[in-house]
Design an enzyme around this catalytic site. Structure first.
Site, PDB file in Angstrom:
ATOM      1  N   TYR A   1       0.975  -1.096  -0.077  1.00 20.44           N
ATOM      2  CA  TYR A   1       0.079  -0.052   0.053  1.00 20.44           C
ATOM      3  C   TYR A   1       0.798   1.115  -0.154  1.00 20.44           C
ATOM      4  CZ  TYR A   1      -2.797   3.772   1.603  1.00 20.44           C
ATOM      5  OH  TYR A   1      -3.430   4.984   1.586  1.00 20.44           O
TER       6      TYR A   1
ATOM      7  N   GLU B   1      -3.409   7.471  -3.756  1.00 18.08           N
ATOM      8  CA  GLU B   1      -3.259   6.234  -3.426  1.00 18.08           C
ATOM      9  C   GLU B   1      -3.116   5.290  -4.319  1.00 18.08           C
ATOM     10  OE1 GLU B   1      -5.820   4.844   0.362  1.00 18.08           O
ATOM     11  OE2 GLU B   1      -6.920   4.309  -1.298  1.00 18.08           O
TER      12      GLU B   1
END
Length: 386
Positions: A108, A195
Site C-alpha cells: 500500500y 493512493e
C-alpha cells in the site's frame, strides 16, 4: 473532486508511474476488442467513484475476449453496491479492461495532507490489497509514515527507511523513482489524496501501480482546467451538483431531517445532536459565513427538493451571515415554494432580534427554538409526524 481509476492511471503514466496496459470500454463489444488487443488474460474493472469494488463483484478476470465481453455485459448499465456506495449503489457506465500481471507481493502506498502537521505525509504498508482503514485500526504499527517538508520534497533517507521497512532493501532505486513520481503527481495536481492499493511487486522485482486513486482539492481546480474537465457529473448527486453551482457545501445523507447550518463544525454538531434526539440527518449543508439572501433561498430549495426530508432544522450562528439576512432568505424561499415541510429555526448572533421579528411577521408557521438542545427534539418529533 474524485477521479476514476482509469483517469488516475492516465495521470500516473504521464508522470512515469508504472501502470498496467489497459483500455476503457463503454460497451461489451468495446471490452471484447480491448481484450483482443491486450492478448492473454485480462481483468475487467467497473469504473465508479467508490472503493470495495472487488468484494462487490465489480472486478473480474477473463481468460478470453469472449469472457471479457460477458463480464462487461454483466456490469455495464447496472448498479454496483459496495461498502462505500450506500444501498442504491452506483450505475456502472464504463469498465477498464487491463492486462493481468504476475504478483509476488502487494504493498500500500498513499500520500495525504496531515492537517495537524501541516505537511503532506507519505504512508506505506506491506499489507497492500487490504482495507487500509481496517489495517490502521487493528495493526497501526503496520503503516509506515514519513512527513514531507514542502519545498524540500521527498528525501533519499526517507526512501531508505521505507525500503527497509517494506522489505525492499534491494529495490531502493525503483522505490525511490516510484515514490518521487507519486509525490510529483500529488503536488502538481493539487491533490488531497494519491493512493495506490495495491502496488504490486512482480517476481522480477518491478513495482507497478495495479490500482490508482486521486482526489483533487476543489479549491485549486481554477488552476487546472484540464483536470476540472475530468469531472464526471453522472457520479455525483444532482442536488450536490446544484449546490456547487450556488457555492454551497452540500452532501446528501440517508435520513429525513434536513439541516441548514453555517460553518462545518456547527454542521457536524447539528447532525450529532439530531441523532442524539433519535433522528437521522438527511444532509450536510453549510451555507458559509457570507451567504446572501439569494443563496439562502437557493439552499432552502435544495433542502426541500430531497423527497426524503420530512422536517428542516435551520441552525445559524450569526456573524458575517446576519440573522436578519438569513430570515429574509428563508421567508422568501418558503413563500416561493409554498412550503408544507415543518421548519424549526434556531439562531443566535448578529441582528438576532431583527431576524426573529422577520420570522414572526411573515405569517408562516415556523417553530423558533431557544437553543440546540431545544431545537433537535422539536425537529425530530415533527419529522416523525409526517
Amino acid at each position: 473532486m474524485k477521479l476514476h481509476e482509469f483517469q488516475a492511471k492516465q495521470i500516473f503514466a504521464r508522470s512515469q508511474v508504472p501502470v498496467p496496459r489497459g483500455e476503457v470500454a463503454e460497451s461489451a463489444g468495446a471490452a471484447e476488442r480491448a481484450a483482443r488487443v491486450l492478448a492473454g488474460e485480462v481483468v475487467v474493472k467497473a469504473q465508479i467513484h467508490a472503493g470495495g469494488r472487488g468484494k462487490a463483484g465489480g472486478i473480474k478476470k477473463a481468460r478470453t475476449p469472449e469472457e471479457a465481453r460477458a463480464h462487461a455485459e454483466a456490469l455495464l448499465g447496472k448498479p454496483l453496491v459496495t461498502t462505500q456506495t450506500g444501498r442504491a449503489g452506483r450505475i456502472v457506465r464504463r469498465v477498464l479492461v487491463e492486462e493481468t500481471l504476475p504478483i509476488a507481493r502487494e504493498l500500500y502506498l498513499g500520500i495525504i495532507v496531515d492537517r495537524a502537521l501541516a505537511q503532506p505525509v507519505l504512508m506505506a504498508s506491506a499489507a497492500g490489497g487490504m482495507d487500509i482503514e481496517e489495517v490502521a485500526r487493528t495493526q497501526p504499527e503496520a503503516i509506515l509514515k514519513e512527513a514531507i517538508t514542502p519545498g524540500m520534497g521527498l528525501q533519499s533517507y526517507q526512501v531508505r527507511k521505507l525500503a527497509y521497512g517494506l522489505g525492499l532493501a534491494d529495490s531502493q532505486a525503483a522505490l525511490g523513482l516510484l515514490l518521487g513520481a507519486l509525490y510529483c503527481v500529488f503536488t502538481e495536481c493539487d491533490a488531497s489524496l494519491v493512493e495506490v492499493n495495491p502496488c504490486i511487486v512482480t517476481p522480477d522485482g518491478r513495482l507497478i501501480a495495479l490500482d490508482a486513486k486521486i482526489d483533487l482539492d476543489d479549491n485549486a481546480l481554477y488552476r487546472h482546467p484540464e483536470l476540472a474537465a475530468l469531472r464526471d457529473l453522472s457520479e455525483e448527486e444532482p442536488l450536490e451538483i446544484e449546490a456547487s453551482k450556488q457555492r454551497l457545501s452540500y452532501i446528501k445523507l440517508d435520513g429525513n431531517v434536513g439541516c441548514m447550518v453555517n460553518g462545518a463544525g456547527l454542521a457536524m454538531s447539528t447532525m450529532d445532536i439530531i441523532q442524539l434526539a433519535g433522528g437521522q440527518p438527511a444532509n450536510f449543508l453549510d451555507v458559509g459565513g457570507g451567504a446572501s439572501a439569494e443563496q439562502i433561498r437557493e439552499a432552502f430549495k435544495i433542502l426541500v427538493a430531497d423527497k426524503n426530508v420530512r422536517a428542516v432544522l435551520i441552525n445559524i450562528f450569526g456573524g458575517i451571515l446576519r440573522c436578519d439576512r438569513l430570515a429574509t432568505g428563508v421567508v422568501e424561499a418558503a413563500r416561493e415554494l409554498r412550503l408544507t415541510v415543518p421548519v424549526v429555526i434556531r439562531m443566535e448572533g448578529t441582528n438576532v432580534e431583527e431576524g426573529r421579528k422577520i420570522l414572526r411577521q411573515s405569517g408562516l408557521n415556523f417553530s423558533v427554538a431557544v437553543d440546540m438542545k431545544d431545537a433537535a427534539p422539536k425537529v425530530v418529533a415533527l419529522a416523525k409526524q409526517k
